[in-house]
Design an enzyme around this catalytic site. Structure first.
Site, PDB file in Angstrom:
ATOM      1  N   LYS A  52     -15.788   2.319  10.039  1.00 35.27           N
ATOM      2  CA  LYS A  52     -15.957   2.645   8.629  1.00 35.27           C
ATOM      3  C   LYS A  52     -14.919   1.880   7.831  1.00 35.27           C
ATOM      4  CE  LYS A  52     -15.034   5.822   4.974  1.00 35.27           C
ATOM      5  NZ  LYS A  52     -14.629   4.640   4.226  1.00 35.27           N
ATOM      6  N   GLU A  87      -1.708   4.166  11.873  1.00 34.52           N
ATOM      7  CA  GLU A  87      -0.761   3.228  11.256  1.00 34.52           C
ATOM      8  C   GLU A  87      -0.744   3.579   9.780  1.00 34.52           C
ATOM      9  OE1 GLU A  87       1.107   0.934   9.215  1.00 34.52           O
ATOM     10  OE2 GLU A  87      -0.731  -0.269   9.248  1.00 34.52           O
ATOM     11  N   CYS A 103       1.606  -1.852   3.694  1.00 36.49           N
ATOM     12  CA  CYS A 103       2.441  -0.853   4.362  1.00 36.49           C
ATOM     13  C   CYS A 103       3.782  -1.434   4.776  1.00 36.49           C
ATOM     14  CB  CYS A 103       1.713  -0.282   5.574  1.00 36.49           C
ATOM     15  SG  CYS A 103       1.258  -1.524   6.799  1.00 36.49           S
ATOM     16  N   GLU A 112       6.237   5.779  -1.329  1.00 38.44           N
ATOM     17  CA  GLU A 112       5.544   4.502  -1.252  1.00 38.44           C
ATOM     18  C   GLU A 112       4.837   4.203  -2.577  1.00 38.44           C
ATOM     19  OE1 GLU A 112       3.132   2.250   2.274  1.00 38.44           O
ATOM     20  OE2 GLU A 112       2.434   4.244   1.718  1.00 38.44           O
TER      21      GLU A 112
END
Length: 507
Positions: free
Chosen positions: A192, A267, A301, A401
């Site tokens: 997906k 991750e 990331c 973040e």
């Protein structure tokens, strides 16, 4: 705006007809069972570039059923390592052949620069070739030191059906960090992609079929997290979920996957620091900092979103960083000279700006940037290269973040203080150190809590080296032989080879 390097609209044009993306299920391209579709609007050119099928539970069920049958019938698991490697190598060659097409669709869907996309697709092909080498060398263990009567074997077997859920920031690269390793191990998969970047995964499906992959081994279902992603994490016919994305969604996947105790590899996010000591090569460090925070518009990331600079050089280093930031070409991602493109959605652009304005309101300074960037000739979403100083460790901009082209600057006096700042975060994906003293670099590498440590460089990566994080940056590893191990289960076989077994019951 005159002091920034803004790239106006290029000669490249968005196609008049959008890319049409359908599901790949059991070797066939299919529309959704209810006929539903959705559109993807380019974040840089504000035009519809993709019309994709919107998957539902029936579509997911069909894809999982196909993957389950393919696995259980041995269509892929029964093949040799040589045959798997041969197919993976064919896919790599086809990726190289179609690199320009793949990169173009990735650029207009994600907003990343075309030159960067081209490099990423080249890197993806290399990963497929590396995974092919692992398919040929996959092996278990034997133990012949268990005495004269026993031989022990450890078999490495594929985990089974794998749900692969990928993000929008590196859609082709990240599916290539997962799928070829799953295939090398002998698994089957349902993929997906993000609803914001479906096109390149569909193109990959085309290449897999052209390479000759058996029906049902690799399936693609397009759509949204609800219901497609959710179903892929809860269905008991799925043996493993591998996900790249936000920490919040990763936690939700762990909760939903717990119902069937399926294996989960994650991750997730990062708040990655670069620590600069006074003896560092400052020009090289400043260039790496600028690259680290603006690469992929900071939507990465591994973004080097915070720097921790020794107080003796902080003022000078920030000045170098600001000056270099003004030279970075921001703007139309279809221009080959652009290094930083558009922000993925209007909502994300607003989120980035909120972090900056909140930091400013609580005492931080913004010597560069700090607002939405307007690019002449484009109606897309851009954000200025931004440097935030006078940041304290308790500010959200220093801990959370941001996922944008925003650099937070903190200072330190001693190595111990720098390590404390590095480790005072929920994340532990990567960290960097800049020093000409090898002892400083080695001590930093040992003490910093992160899955990857860079010394006197930033974000260099190789297919041979594992990638992944600690703490809330995830669990499991991608790439390297560890990336293959994620998709394998160890099975012990204990064989008695003598006939002198003592009876348990005597009669």
């Amino acid at each position: 705006m005159s002091d920034l390097n803004v790239v106006s609209i290029s000669n490249a044009r968005i196609p008049a007809d959008p890319f049409v993306a359908r599901h790949l299920i059991d070797g066939d391209w299919r529309s959704s069972t209810d006929g539903a579709t959705f559109e993807r609007v380019s974040p840089s050119h504000d035009a519809v570039v993709t019309v994709a099928c919107r998957g539902n539970l029936l579509d997911v069920d069909a894809a999982i059923s196909a993957a389950r049958r393919a696995f259980d019938e041995g269509r892929w698991t029964a093949t040799t390592g040589k045959d798997r490697a041969t197919l993976l190598l064919k896919v790599a060659d086809l990726i190289d052949r179609d690199r320009e097409r793949i990169a173009f669709h990735e650029t207009i869907e994600s907003g990343k620069p075309i030159s960067q996309a081209m490099a990423e697709i080249e890197g993806a092909a290399d990963i497929w070739r590396y995974a092919a080498s692992l398919a040929r060398t996959l092996h278990g263990e034997s133990h012949n030191s268990l005495g004269n009567d026993f031989l022990g074997l450890v078999l490495k077997e594929p985990v089974g059906v794998v749900s692969i859920i990928t993000p929008w920031n590196f859609p082709f690269l990240i599916v290539s960090q997962k799928l070829p390793f799953a295939l090398a191990a002998g698994c089957t998969a349902v993929i997906k992609p993000s609803e914001m970047t479906p096109a390149t995964t569909v193109i990959l499906g085309e290449l897999l079929l052209e390479a000759g992959i058996p029906a049902g081994v690799a399936n693609i279902v397009l759509g949204f997290g609800d219901p497609v992603g959710a179903a892929l994490t809860t269905d008991k016919r799925v043996d493993m979920v591998t996900f790249t994305g936000s920490t919040a969604v990763g936690k939700a996947i762990v909760e939903t996957a717990a119902g069937t105790l399926k294996k989960v590899s994650l991750e997730l996010g990062g708040k990655n620091p670069q620590v600069i000591f006074p003896d560092a090569e400052l020009d090289a460090a400043a260039d790496a900092v600028v690259f680290g925070v603006y690469f992929n518009a900071g939507e990465c990331c591994n973004s080097g979103s915070r720097i921790i600079v020794h107080e003796d050089i902080a003022e000078e280093f920030v000045a170098r960083t600001v000056a270099l930031s003004r030279l970075v070409p921001f703007g139309d991602p279809l221009d080959p000279s652009t290094k930083v493109g558009a922000i993925i959605t209007p909502e994300h652009n607003n989120k980035i700006d909120t972090y900056v304005q909140e930091a400013r309101a609580t005492g931080a300074s913004v010597p560069l940037g700090g607002k939405v960037l307007e690019v002449p000739g484009l109606r897309g979403r851009f954000y200025e290269p931004t440097v935030v100083t006078n940041v304290t460790g308790d500010m959200p901009i220093a801990r959370e973040e941001v996922f944008g082209p925003v650099l937070s600057v903190l200072t330190f006096k001693t190595l111990d203080e720098a390590i404390a700042l590095v480790n005072d975060a929920d994340y532990g994906l990567s960290a960097g150190v800049w020093s000409e003293n090898v002892h400083t670099c080695l001590e930093f590498a040992r003490r910093a809590l992160a899955g990857t440590i860079w010394t006197n460089t930033w974000m260099d990566g190789f297919a041979e080296l594992p990638f992944g994080g600690v703490k809330q940056s995830g669990q499991g590893r991608e790439l390297g032989k560890y990336g293959l191990d994620e998709f394998l289960e160890a099975k012990t076989v204990t064989m008695r080879i003598g006939k002198n077994r003592e009876p348990w019951v005597s009669g």
